[in-house]
Design an enzyme around this catalytic site. Structure first.
Site, PDB file in Angstrom:
ATOM      1  N   GLY A  25      79.579  73.834 -19.885  1.00 58.49           N
ATOM      2  CA  GLY A  25      80.178  72.699 -19.183  1.00 58.49           C
ATOM      3  C   GLY A  25      81.126  73.156 -18.085  1.00 58.49           C
ATOM      4  N   ASN A  27      80.766  73.043 -14.867  1.00 57.66           N
ATOM      5  CA  ASN A  27      80.610  72.450 -13.535  1.00 57.66           C
ATOM      6  C   ASN A  27      81.745  71.504 -13.158  1.00 57.66           C
ATOM      7  OD1 ASN A  27      78.743  71.031 -15.617  1.00 57.66           O
ATOM      8  ND2 ASN A  27      79.320  69.411 -14.195  1.00 57.66           N
ATOM      9  N   THR A  28      82.553  71.093 -14.131  1.00 59.02           N
ATOM     10  CA  THR A  28      83.611  70.130 -13.821  1.00 59.02           C
ATOM     11  C   THR A  28      84.735  70.225 -14.853  1.00 59.02           C
ATOM     12  OG1 THR A  28      84.026  67.783 -13.289  1.00 59.02           O
ATOM     13  CG2 THR A  28      82.568  68.223 -15.152  1.00 59.02           C
ATOM     14  N   GLY A  29      85.848  69.549 -14.564  1.00 60.41           N
ATOM     15  CA  GLY A  29      86.931  69.390 -15.540  1.00 60.41           C
ATOM     16  C   GLY A  29      87.504  70.707 -16.050  1.00 60.41           C
ATOM     17  N   ILE A  30      87.766  70.730 -17.342  1.00 66.62           N
ATOM     18  CA  ILE A  30      88.434  71.863 -17.975  1.00 66.62           C
ATOM     19  C   ILE A  30      87.569  73.125 -17.912  1.00 66.62           C
ATOM     20  CG2 ILE A  30      89.282  72.683 -20.224  1.00 66.62           C
ATOM     21  CD1 ILE A  30      89.925  69.600 -20.760  1.00 66.62           C
ATOM     22  N   TYR A 180      83.004  60.567 -32.090  1.00 66.13           N
ATOM     23  CA  TYR A 180      83.648  61.600 -31.264  1.00 66.13           C
ATOM     24  C   TYR A 180      84.590  62.443 -32.118  1.00 66.13           C
ATOM     25  CZ  TYR A 180      86.308  63.832 -27.476  1.00 66.13           C
ATOM     26  OH  TYR A 180      86.911  64.749 -26.637  1.00 66.13           O
TER      27      TYR A 180
HETATM   28  N1  LIG Z   1      89.870  65.506 -20.987  1.00 65.48           N
HETATM   29  C1  LIG Z   1      90.564  65.384 -22.121  1.00 65.48           C
HETATM   30  O1  LIG Z   1      91.578  64.654 -22.194  1.00 65.48           O
HETATM   31  C2  LIG Z   1      90.142  66.134 -23.357  1.00 65.48           C
HETATM   32  C3  LIG Z   1      90.936  66.011 -24.494  1.00 65.48           C
HETATM   33  C4  LIG Z   1      90.567  66.697 -25.650  1.00 65.48           C
HETATM   34  C5  LIG Z   1      89.444  67.491 -25.652  1.00 65.48           C
HETATM   35  N2  LIG Z   1      88.682  67.579 -24.537  1.00 65.48           N
HETATM   36  C6  LIG Z   1      87.464  68.415 -24.605  1.00 65.48           C
HETATM   37  O2  LIG Z   1      87.435  69.294 -23.496  1.00 65.48           O
HETATM   38  C7  LIG Z   1      86.084  69.646 -23.202  1.00 65.48           C
HETATM   39  C8  LIG Z   1      85.843  69.515 -21.709  1.00 65.48           C
HETATM   40  O3  LIG Z   1      85.975  68.156 -21.355  1.00 65.48           O
HETATM   41  P1  LIG Z   1      86.479  67.649 -19.928  1.00 65.48           P
HETATM   42  O4  LIG Z   1      87.669  66.820 -20.159  1.00 65.48           O
HETATM   43  O5  LIG Z   1      86.522  68.760 -18.961  1.00 65.48           O
HETATM   44  O6  LIG Z   1      85.283  66.623 -19.590  1.00 65.48           O
HETATM   45  P2  LIG Z   1      84.261  66.538 -18.379  1.00 65.48           P
HETATM   46  O7  LIG Z   1      84.977  66.644 -17.087  1.00 65.48           O
HETATM   47  O8  LIG Z   1      83.448  65.317 -18.641  1.00 65.48           O
HETATM   48  O9  LIG Z   1      83.348  67.839 -18.581  1.00 65.48           O
HETATM   49  C9  LIG Z   1      82.461  67.902 -19.669  1.00 65.48           C
HETATM   50  C10 LIG Z   1      81.437  68.959 -19.411  1.00 65.48           C
HETATM   51  O10 LIG Z   1      80.528  68.975 -20.511  1.00 65.48           O
HETATM   52  C11 LIG Z   1      79.206  68.954 -19.982  1.00 65.48           C
HETATM   53  N3  LIG Z   1      78.203  68.398 -20.887  1.00 65.48           N
HETATM   54  C12 LIG Z   1      78.109  67.151 -21.384  1.00 65.48           C
HETATM   55  N4  LIG Z   1      76.973  67.017 -22.085  1.00 65.48           N
HETATM   56  C13 LIG Z   1      76.341  68.222 -22.031  1.00 65.48           C
HETATM   57  C14 LIG Z   1      75.113  68.713 -22.525  1.00 65.48           C
HETATM   58  N5  LIG Z   1      74.260  67.942 -23.204  1.00 65.48           N
HETATM   59  N6  LIG Z   1      74.783  69.995 -22.270  1.00 65.48           N
HETATM   60  C15 LIG Z   1      75.605  70.798 -21.555  1.00 65.48           C
HETATM   61  N7  LIG Z   1      76.766  70.381 -21.032  1.00 65.48           N
HETATM   62  C16 LIG Z   1      77.120  69.101 -21.269  1.00 65.48           C
HETATM   63  C17 LIG Z   1      79.312  68.126 -18.723  1.00 65.48           C
HETATM   64  O11 LIG Z   1      78.163  68.315 -17.905  1.00 65.48           O
HETATM   65  P3  LIG Z   1      77.710  67.158 -16.865  1.00 65.48           P
HETATM   66  O12 LIG Z   1      78.820  67.059 -15.857  1.00 65.48           O
HETATM   67  O13 LIG Z   1      76.440  67.657 -16.296  1.00 65.48           O
HETATM   68  O14 LIG Z   1      77.532  65.924 -17.675  1.00 65.48           O
HETATM   69  C18 LIG Z   1      80.585  68.698 -18.155  1.00 65.48           C
HETATM   70  O15 LIG Z   1      80.327  69.901 -17.509  1.00 65.48           O
HETATM   71  C19 LIG Z   1      85.214  68.738 -24.071  1.00 65.48           C
HETATM   72  O16 LIG Z   1      84.774  69.450 -25.208  1.00 65.48           O
HETATM   73  C20 LIG Z   1      86.175  67.635 -24.512  1.00 65.48           C
HETATM   74  O17 LIG Z   1      85.799  67.069 -25.757  1.00 65.48           O
HETATM   75  C21 LIG Z   1      89.005  66.935 -23.377  1.00 65.48           C
END
Ligand SMILES: NC(=O)c1ccc[n+]([C@@H]2O[C@H](COP(=O)([O-])OP(=O)(O)OC[C@H]3O[C@@H](n4cnc5c(N)ncnc54)[C@H](OP(=O)(O)O)[C@@H]3O)[C@@H](O)[C@H]2O)c1
Length: 314
Positions: A25, A27-30, A180
């Protein structure tokens, strides 16, 4: 609980030259921020992403800010065991050894759906996909001194419950938050059980977990509108300022020389631990239940067909 506040920042990530990291993952975010910092410190970073176009775009963005970045975009759909197997084979063919596996990808609270293999989508993607990927890459991590497997959980693991009688919401009513938090609790239990097994085998790699706090990313994109608004408000009021700060707990778990296997890192902030610098925090009591960890492991092996071999190829 061992807890300290020492203002850890990304500048403390040490020299990563000569090391290879896989970030799911990315490509974006964390995940993107984690990959960027690792690349900036000299690591070769495999950007393992669901969408090849988004992976290439992320590689170009990283190259734009880190001119000599060594990044390798790669397709990986965690919602497909066939794709996980294919991606792992590609990684294994390109890299004889890996230093870091960052199990970061995830999706949050989508409408009910199943993965290609029939698993509930959040449990299947967030947990089982990473379980299969880690098992299939283990033989590339085992020979590497200092190798680490870092899995990203969440503060919501604290409200999570693993329903072993109905992991995929076949009989109970599907509730997006319950699914979730079940998947994020599974991320943490997986880490603790993996660490126990690595230690028992006297294997080199260690497993750690991280929770980022509340971070403004694309994560709420699949949630219903009211939940999206609530998450946005809570994040603005109490959360991390940006995704780069949200990546710090992962980066600390991955690189701090003082970090040890089985540790869990998250923000030091008082309010829900939604924001702040990363410190060592305590997993919930449910996450620490060894009987449940073993049961989850057995179920995960059965469902994915991936058996971990701590002494050779998967
Ligand atoms: N943001 C928060 O507040 C928060 C809080 C607690 C935990 N987290 C955890 O942190 C991690 C990163 O989340 P984020 O906040 O950075 O969210 P995000 O910006 O939505 O990034 C999520 C990443 O996961 C990828 N992904 C989703 N489904 C997938 C699949 N089937 N196969 C491969 N990659 C997949 C997405 O790819 P696409 O872009 O192609 O869909 C994207 O690259 C996650 O595990 C999330 O549960 C986040």
């Amino acid at each position: 609980m061992s807890r300290w506040t020492d203002g850890w920042v990304a500048g403390e990530v040490g020299d990563q030259r000569g090391r290879t990291a896989v970030v799911t993952g990315a490509n974006t975010g964390i995940g993107f921020e984690t990959a960027t910092v690792l690349a900036a410190h000299g690591a070769t970073v495999v950007l393992a992403c669901r969408d090849a176009g988004r992976a290439n775009a992320a590689a170009a963005r990283i190259a734009g800010t880190v001119p000599d970045a060594a990044v390798d975009p790669l397709g990986l759909d965690l919602a497909s065991l066939a794709s996980v197997c294919q991606a792992a084979d590609r990684i294994r063919s390109r890299y004889p050894r890996l230093d870091l596996l960052i199990n970061n990808a995830g999706l949050m609270m989508p409408p009910f759906g199943r993965t290609e293999d029939g698993f509930e989508r959040q449990f299947g993607t967030n947990h089982l996909g990473h379980f299969a990927l880690t098992g299939r890459l283990l033989d590339r991590l085992l020979p590497t001194p200092g190798a680490r497997i870092v899995t990203v959980s969440s503060l919501v693991h604290r409200g999570g419950r693993i329903d072993f009688d109905d992991l995929h919401f076949a009989r109970r009513r599907y509730r997006r938050p319950a699914a979730y938090s079940q998947s994020k609790l599974a991320n943490l239990m997986f880490t603790l059980e993996l660490q126990r097994r690595l230690a028992a085998a006297a294997a080199r790699p260690v497993a750690l977990a991280a929770e980022p706090g509340l971070v403004p990313t694309e994560l709420p994109r699949h949630t219903a509108a009211p939940a999206r608004l609530a998450v946005w408000l809570l994040t603005r009021l109490a959360g991390q300022p940006d995704a780069a700060t949200g990546a710090l707990a992962t980066l600390r778990a991955a690189t701090d020389p003082r970090a040890r296997g089985g540790e869990y890192y998250g923000p030091d902030g008082r309010l829900l631990r939604a924001s702040g610098h990363p410190v060592r925090i305590e997993p919930s009591e449910a996450a620490r239940d060894p009987e449940a960890q073993r049961r989850l492991w057995a179920e995960s092996e059965r469902l994915t067909g991936v058996t971990y071999r701590f002494g050779g190829p998967a």
